[in-house]
Design a protein around this motif. Structure first.
Motif, PDB file in Angstrom:
ATOM      1  N   ILE A  61      61.006 -26.677  17.530  1.00  0.00           N
ATOM      2  CA  ILE A  61      60.647 -25.282  17.778  1.00  0.00           C
ATOM      3  C   ILE A  61      61.811 -24.356  17.426  1.00  0.00           C
ATOM      4  CG2 ILE A  61      60.061 -23.619  19.582  1.00  0.00           C
ATOM      5  CD1 ILE A  61      58.617 -25.890  21.032  1.00  0.00           C
ATOM      6  N   THR A  62      63.015 -24.747  17.803  1.00  0.00           N
ATOM      7  CA  THR A  62      64.198 -23.929  17.524  1.00  0.00           C
ATOM      8  C   THR A  62      64.385 -23.723  16.038  1.00  0.00           C
ATOM      9  OG1 THR A  62      65.279 -24.713  19.546  1.00  0.00           O
ATOM     10  CG2 THR A  62      66.694 -23.778  17.831  1.00  0.00           C
ATOM     11  N   PHE A  63      64.266 -24.799  15.266  1.00  0.00           N
ATOM     12  CA  PHE A  63      64.407 -24.677  13.814  1.00  0.00           C
ATOM     13  C   PHE A  63      63.296 -23.806  13.229  1.00  0.00           C
ATOM     14  CE2 PHE A  63      66.753 -28.894  14.066  1.00  0.00           C
ATOM     15  CZ  PHE A  63      67.985 -28.341  13.741  1.00  0.00           C
ATOM     16  N   GLY A  64      62.087 -23.952  13.747  1.00  0.00           N
ATOM     17  CA  GLY A  64      60.979 -23.153  13.257  1.00  0.00           C
ATOM     18  C   GLY A  64      61.179 -21.669  13.512  1.00  0.00           C
ATOM     19  N   TYR A  65      61.592 -21.313  14.733  1.00  0.00           N
ATOM     20  CA  TYR A  65      61.834 -19.910  15.055  1.00  0.00           C
ATOM     21  C   TYR A  65      63.011 -19.363  14.249  1.00  0.00           C
ATOM     22  CZ  TYR A  65      58.619 -20.264  19.031  1.00  0.00           C
ATOM     23  OH  TYR A  65      57.494 -20.424  19.811  1.00  0.00           O
ATOM     24  N   THR A  66      63.986 -20.222  13.991  1.00  0.00           N
ATOM     25  CA  THR A  66      65.115 -19.801  13.154  1.00  0.00           C
ATOM     26  C   THR A  66      64.636 -19.443  11.752  1.00  0.00           C
ATOM     27  OG1 THR A  66      66.637 -21.235  14.382  1.00  0.00           O
ATOM     28  CG2 THR A  66      67.358 -20.475  12.221  1.00  0.00           C
ATOM     29  N   MET A  67      63.758 -20.273  11.201  1.00  0.00           N
ATOM     30  CA  MET A  67      63.209 -19.986   9.877  1.00  0.00           C
ATOM     31  C   MET A  67      62.455 -18.670   9.863  1.00  0.00           C
ATOM     32  SD  MET A  67      61.914 -23.840   8.951  1.00  0.00           S
ATOM     33  CE  MET A  67      61.093 -23.393   7.430  1.00  0.00           C
ATOM     34  N   ALA A  68      61.673 -18.421  10.912  1.00  0.00           N
ATOM     35  CA  ALA A  68      60.925 -17.167  10.992  1.00  0.00           C
ATOM     36  C   ALA A  68      61.873 -15.973  11.020  1.00  0.00           C
ATOM     37  CB  ALA A  68      60.031 -17.178  12.222  1.00  0.00           C
ATOM     38  N   GLY A  69      62.922 -16.054  11.819  1.00  0.00           N
ATOM     39  CA  GLY A  69      63.887 -14.966  11.887  1.00  0.00           C
ATOM     40  C   GLY A  69      64.614 -14.750  10.565  1.00  0.00           C
ATOM     41  N   LEU A  70      64.965 -15.845   9.894  1.00  0.00           N
ATOM     42  CA  LEU A  70      65.647 -15.740   8.613  1.00  0.00           C
ATOM     43  C   LEU A  70      64.757 -15.097   7.562  1.00  0.00           C
ATOM     44  CD1 LEU A  70      67.481 -19.190   8.538  1.00  0.00           C
ATOM     45  CD2 LEU A  70      68.575 -16.932   8.650  1.00  0.00           C
ATOM     46  N   VAL A  71      63.479 -15.461   7.557  1.00  0.00           N
ATOM     47  CA  VAL A  71      62.556 -14.863   6.588  1.00  0.00           C
ATOM     48  C   VAL A  71      62.406 -13.368   6.850  1.00  0.00           C
ATOM     49  CG1 VAL A  71      60.130 -14.767   5.875  1.00  0.00           C
ATOM     50  CG2 VAL A  71      61.302 -16.963   6.031  1.00  0.00           C
ATOM     51  N   GLY A  84      65.805 -29.769   9.436  1.00  0.00           N
ATOM     52  CA  GLY A  84      65.754 -30.116  10.854  1.00  0.00           C
ATOM     53  C   GLY A  84      64.341 -30.085  11.412  1.00  0.00           C
ATOM     54  N   ALA A  85      63.566 -29.065  11.028  1.00  0.00           N
ATOM     55  CA  ALA A  85      62.187 -28.967  11.506  1.00  0.00           C
ATOM     56  C   ALA A  85      61.342 -30.119  10.986  1.00  0.00           C
ATOM     57  CB  ALA A  85      61.582 -27.626  11.080  1.00  0.00           C
ATOM     58  N   TRP A  86      61.556 -30.495   9.743  1.00  0.00           N
ATOM     59  CA  TRP A  86      60.780 -31.589   9.146  1.00  0.00           C
ATOM     60  C   TRP A  86      61.106 -32.919   9.834  1.00  0.00           C
ATOM     61  CZ3 TRP A  86      56.850 -31.743   5.685  1.00  0.00           C
ATOM     62  CH2 TRP A  86      56.513 -32.988   5.156  1.00  0.00           C
ATOM     63  N   LEU A  87      62.388 -33.166  10.062  1.00  0.00           N
ATOM     64  CA  LEU A  87      62.812 -34.444  10.642  1.00  0.00           C
ATOM     65  C   LEU A  87      62.411 -34.584  12.104  1.00  0.00           C
ATOM     66  CD1 LEU A  87      66.366 -34.744   9.046  1.00  0.00           C
ATOM     67  CD2 LEU A  87      64.332 -36.049   8.439  1.00  0.00           C
ATOM     68  N   THR A  88      62.207 -33.472  12.800  1.00  0.00           N
ATOM     69  CA  THR A  88      61.862 -33.531  14.215  1.00  0.00           C
ATOM     70  C   THR A  88      60.381 -33.264  14.478  1.00  0.00           C
ATOM     71  OG1 THR A  88      62.470 -31.186  14.455  1.00  0.00           O
ATOM     72  CG2 THR A  88      64.176 -32.821  14.938  1.00  0.00           C
ATOM     73  N   SER A  89      59.588 -33.165  13.427  1.00  0.00           N
ATOM     74  CA  SER A  89      58.195 -32.736  13.577  1.00  0.00           C
ATOM     75  C   SER A  89      57.332 -33.734  14.342  1.00  0.00           C
ATOM     76  CB  SER A  89      57.574 -32.473  12.204  1.00  0.00           C
ATOM     77  OG  SER A  89      57.590 -33.650  11.413  1.00  0.00           O
ATOM     78  N   GLU A  90      57.675 -35.018  14.317  1.00  0.00           N
ATOM     79  CA  GLU A  90      56.842 -36.033  14.950  1.00  0.00           C
ATOM     80  C   GLU A  90      57.440 -36.577  16.247  1.00  0.00           C
ATOM     81  OE1 GLU A  90      53.886 -36.669  13.869  1.00  0.00           O
ATOM     82  OE2 GLU A  90      54.088 -35.435  12.067  1.00  0.00           O
ATOM     83  N   THR A 126      53.566 -21.179   8.166  1.00  0.00           N
ATOM     84  CA  THR A 126      53.846 -22.372   8.968  1.00  0.00           C
ATOM     85  C   THR A 126      54.431 -22.019  10.326  1.00  0.00           C
ATOM     86  OG1 THR A 126      54.265 -23.584   6.911  1.00  0.00           O
ATOM     87  CG2 THR A 126      54.998 -24.615   8.947  1.00  0.00           C
ATOM     88  N   THR A 127      55.351 -21.082  10.364  1.00  0.00           N
ATOM     89  CA  THR A 127      55.958 -20.715  11.643  1.00  0.00           C
ATOM     90  C   THR A 127      54.964 -19.953  12.528  1.00  0.00           C
ATOM     91  OG1 THR A 127      56.933 -18.738  10.603  1.00  0.00           O
ATOM     92  CG2 THR A 127      58.310 -20.709  10.765  1.00  0.00           C
ATOM     93  N   ALA A 128      54.113 -19.136  11.913  1.00  0.00           N
ATOM     94  CA  ALA A 128      53.120 -18.394  12.703  1.00  0.00           C
ATOM     95  C   ALA A 128      52.109 -19.349  13.337  1.00  0.00           C
ATOM     96  CB  ALA A 128      52.401 -17.368  11.828  1.00  0.00           C
ATOM     97  N   THR A 129      51.627 -20.320  12.552  1.00  0.00           N
ATOM     98  CA  THR A 129      50.671 -21.280  13.108  1.00  0.00           C
ATOM     99  C   THR A 129      51.346 -22.192  14.112  1.00  0.00           C
ATOM    100  OG1 THR A 129      51.063 -22.715  11.173  1.00  0.00           O
ATOM    101  CG2 THR A 129      49.133 -21.261  11.103  1.00  0.00           C
ATOM    102  N   GLY A 130      52.627 -22.508  13.900  1.00  0.00           N
ATOM    103  CA  GLY A 130      53.354 -23.309  14.878  1.00  0.00           C
ATOM    104  C   GLY A 130      53.500 -22.580  16.200  1.00  0.00           C
TER     105      GLY A 130
END
Length: 236
Positions: free
Chosen positions: A49-59, A34-40, A121-125
């Motif tokens: 942003i939602t997908f990115g924060y989700t990834m951070a929480g999951l990690v 989802g994050a990749w497909l919505t990046s542009e 990636t999530t931290a820099t995002g």
């Protein structure tokens, strides 16, 4: 204790992956896609942003579960030196390839790399979203995302090769949690309540983000305001 399947040991279908590990795996895959497909897309920026924060929480969850989780979820059970990964890869072309019941040493290195790249990636995002640095940080974010995609592709190839060499569907095992191996190497508890809690937490976060998402009219106004500001700067 060894986690390799010995030809002398009776094997059957045993539980290897607890539910939290499986839920983490598939939610992370969905979030990355989802994050990749919505990046542009400006329109889908909040989803990105939602997908990115989700990834951070999951990690963050996986790092904790890698320390206190079930047998094959713990990093101590599968993270090995690069030499072990090389030995495993060489064994794949022999008549008796190594067959760990949990993560193999090469896959373990990929997992560590994926977790590290997701954190980067999530931290820099997040830093970019809060205007904490200049263009160099945005470029680092894109570089991390591209490196992450490359490693994901390598991981998928590894899963396909491992499935063929070991004659075992590794994708299905990450759905059911079951693999072929000695009963003594299986786990006795799936931690279903924790897996359900992780899933509900992510779905709840997505629902909250959806509820607070700007309407199409608000997005149009924000885009128009941003364009007016750029035009004003050009006039100056």
């Amino acid at each position: 204790m060894s986690t390799h399947t010995s030809p002398c040991e009776p094997t059957g279908r045993v539980l290897v992956w607890d539910l939290p590990v499986r839920v983490f795996h598939w939610l992370l895959a969905i979030s990355f896609a989802g994050a990749w497909l919505t990046s542009e897309s400006e329109r889908w920026h909040l989803a990105h942003i939602t997908f990115g924060y989700t990834m951070a929480g999951l990690v963050a969850f996986r790092l904790v579960w890698g320390l206190v989780g079930t047998r094959h979820a713990r990093f101590a059970s599968f993270v090995r030196a690069p030499a072990a990964a090389w030995r495993y890869l060489k064994s794949l072309v022999t008549p008796t390839p190594e067959h760990p019941i949990g993560h193999n040493p090469a896959g373990a290195l990929a997992i560590v790399g994926l977790l590290a790249l997701i954190a980067l990636t999530t931290a820099t995002g997040w830093a970019n979203e809060n205007d904490l640095a200049g263009d160099w940080l945005e470029e680092l974010h894109e570089l991390g995302a591209n490196a992450l995609m490359l490693l994901v592709l390598v991981h998928l190839v590894g899963v396909a090769v491992g499935s063929l060499m070991h004659r075992e569907n590794l994708v299905r095992s990450m759905i059911t949690g079951m693999k072929r191996g000695p009963a003594a190497q299986g786990i006795t508890r799936s931690w279903r309540w924790l897996g359900a809690l992780v899933l509900l937490a992510v779905l709840g976060f997505w629902g909250l983000q959806w509820q607070t998402a700007p309407t199409p009219e608000q997005l149009a106004e924000a885009t128009s305001a941003g364009q007016s500001g750029r035009d004003h700067d050009d006039d100056d």
